[in-house]
Design a protein around this motif. Structure first.
Motif, PDB file in Angstrom:
ATOM      1  N   LYS A 196       0.843  -1.215   0.000  1.00  0.00           N
ATOM      2  CA  LYS A 196       0.000   0.000   0.000  1.00  0.00           C
ATOM      3  C   LYS A 196       0.870   1.255   0.000  1.00  0.00           C
ATOM      4  O   LYS A 196       0.593   2.210  -0.713  1.00  0.00           O
ATOM      5  CB  LYS A 196      -0.939   0.011   1.210  1.00  0.00           C
ATOM      6  CG  LYS A 196      -1.993  -1.039   1.174  1.00  0.00           C
ATOM      7  CD  LYS A 196      -3.058  -0.687   0.176  1.00  0.00           C
ATOM      8  CE  LYS A 196      -4.180  -1.715   0.274  1.00  0.00           C
ATOM      9  NZ  LYS A 196      -5.105  -1.590  -0.811  1.00  0.00           N
ATOM     10  N   PHE A 197       1.928   1.250   0.811  1.00  0.00           N
ATOM     11  CA  PHE A 197       2.846   2.388   0.842  1.00  0.00           C
ATOM     12  C   PHE A 197       3.547   2.538  -0.504  1.00  0.00           C
ATOM     13  O   PHE A 197       3.711   3.649  -1.006  1.00  0.00           O
ATOM     14  CB  PHE A 197       3.868   2.231   1.971  1.00  0.00           C
ATOM     15  CG  PHE A 197       4.871   3.346   2.038  1.00  0.00           C
ATOM     16  CD1 PHE A 197       4.486   4.618   2.426  1.00  0.00           C
ATOM     17  CD2 PHE A 197       6.194   3.126   1.682  1.00  0.00           C
ATOM     18  CE1 PHE A 197       5.411   5.654   2.480  1.00  0.00           C
ATOM     19  CE2 PHE A 197       7.118   4.156   1.729  1.00  0.00           C
ATOM     20  CZ  PHE A 197       6.725   5.417   2.128  1.00  0.00           C
ATOM     21  N   GLY A 198       3.955   1.410  -1.070  1.00  0.00           N
ATOM     22  CA  GLY A 198       4.595   1.450  -2.380  1.00  0.00           C
ATOM     23  C   GLY A 198       3.675   2.007  -3.446  1.00  0.00           C
ATOM     24  O   GLY A 198       4.091   2.776  -4.312  1.00  0.00           O
ATOM     25  N   GLU A 199       2.400   1.641  -3.370  1.00  0.00           N
ATOM     26  CA  GLU A 199       1.424   2.160  -4.335  1.00  0.00           C
ATOM     27  C   GLU A 199       1.221   3.662  -4.151  1.00  0.00           C
ATOM     28  O   GLU A 199       1.028   4.391  -5.119  1.00  0.00           O
ATOM     29  CB  GLU A 199       0.102   1.422  -4.151  1.00  0.00           C
ATOM     30  CG  GLU A 199      -0.905   1.685  -5.232  1.00  0.00           C
ATOM     31  CD  GLU A 199      -2.158   0.842  -5.067  1.00  0.00           C
ATOM     32  OE1 GLU A 199      -3.232   1.347  -5.418  1.00  0.00           O
ATOM     33  OE2 GLU A 199      -2.057  -0.299  -4.589  1.00  0.00           O
ATOM     34  N   SER A 200       1.282   4.124  -2.914  1.00  0.00           N
ATOM     35  CA  SER A 200       1.116   5.559  -2.667  1.00  0.00           C
ATOM     36  C   SER A 200       2.319   6.365  -3.167  1.00  0.00           C
ATOM     37  O   SER A 200       2.223   7.579  -3.318  1.00  0.00           O
ATOM     38  CB  SER A 200       0.893   5.824  -1.177  1.00  0.00           C
ATOM     39  OG  SER A 200       2.093   5.606  -0.449  1.00  0.00           O
ATOM     40  N   MET A 201       3.447   5.696  -3.425  1.00  0.00           N
ATOM     41  CA  MET A 201       4.644   6.375  -3.932  1.00  0.00           C
ATOM     42  C   MET A 201       4.641   6.482  -5.461  1.00  0.00           C
ATOM     43  O   MET A 201       5.563   7.034  -6.038  1.00  0.00           O
ATOM     44  CB  MET A 201       5.899   5.622  -3.482  1.00  0.00           C
ATOM     45  CG  MET A 201       6.084   5.541  -1.981  1.00  0.00           C
ATOM     46  SD  MET A 201       6.414   7.132  -1.261  1.00  0.00           S
ATOM     47  CE  MET A 201       8.064   7.394  -1.815  1.00  0.00           C
ATOM     48  N   LYS A 202       3.616   5.953  -6.122  1.00  0.00           N
ATOM     49  CA  LYS A 202       3.548   5.950  -7.583  1.00  0.00           C
ATOM     50  C   LYS A 202       3.681   7.352  -8.187  1.00  0.00           C
ATOM     51  O   LYS A 202       4.394   7.530  -9.170  1.00  0.00           O
ATOM     52  CB  LYS A 202       2.260   5.283  -8.058  1.00  0.00           C
ATOM     53  CG  LYS A 202       2.182   5.130  -9.578  1.00  0.00           C
ATOM     54  CD  LYS A 202       0.908   4.436  -9.973  1.00  0.00           C
ATOM     55  CE  LYS A 202       0.814   4.162 -11.449  1.00  0.00           C
ATOM     56  NZ  LYS A 202       1.167   5.220 -12.339  1.00  0.00           N
ATOM     57  N   PRO A 203       3.020   8.387  -7.651  1.00  0.00           N
ATOM     58  CA  PRO A 203       3.198   9.729  -8.238  1.00  0.00           C
ATOM     59  C   PRO A 203       4.658  10.192  -8.240  1.00  0.00           C
ATOM     60  O   PRO A 203       5.075  10.899  -9.152  1.00  0.00           O
ATOM     61  CB  PRO A 203       2.338  10.630  -7.346  1.00  0.00           C
ATOM     62  CG  PRO A 203       1.307   9.726  -6.778  1.00  0.00           C
ATOM     63  CD  PRO A 203       1.990   8.403  -6.610  1.00  0.00           C
TER      64      PRO A 203
END
Length: 149
Positions: free
Chosen positions: A28-35
């Motif tokens: 989830k944290f990794g996905e939030s770093m996508k931008p």
């Protein structure tokens, strides 16, 4: 070990390993770093035209003789024209062989414009997708596109 993280290669490898660890342990944290990753890619794509321009200018400058530059330019122009002609001939040949669009018999005047309302609604939903998308739209695609578009 100290030389590894001071070199660009070492920093890229360390970042890659950290990205894998974050993606596996904290998805989830990794996905939030996508931008952040998307912004980095967009910034790199922004400077590519300037790098290509500088490389071409440096190549012309380093060629020395103007005759040599002219010969290379002429060869590049001939190559471009020949390859473009081949692509055009191939496209025409394939169009004559396969007849794309044949048998569709669509009358544009008879189409129902209201059937596009679902697509318009989806586009309106996508428009407000959050802060990350807002930041991505701020970063220009190229260095000069901020001035041209």
């Amino acid at each position: 070990m100290q030389r590894l993280y001071k070199s660009l290669f070492g920093q890229v490898v360390i970042g890659l390993i950290l990205g894998i660890i974050v993606g596996v342990l904290y998805p989830k944290f990794g996905e939030s770093m996508k931008p952040l990753g998307d912004g980095f890619i967009k910034l790199v794509k922004m400077i590519i035209p300037m790098i290509v321009f500088c490389v071409v200018v440096q190549g012309i400058y380093g060629a020395g003789e103007l005759k040599k530059v002219g010969r290379v330019g002429l060869k590049a122009l001939i190559y471009f024209e020949v390859v473009t002609a081949i692509a055009l001939a191939l496209g025409l040949l394939l169009a004559f062989v396969f007849h794309p669009g044949a048998g569709m018999n669509i009358d544009v005047g008879a189409l129902d414009a209201s059937s596009l309302s679902n697509y318009v609604a989806t586009a309106n939903k996508v428009r407000g997708t959050g802060f990350g998308n807002f930041v991505m739209k701020i970063i220009p695609d190229t260095v000069v596109s901020a001035f041209t578009s």
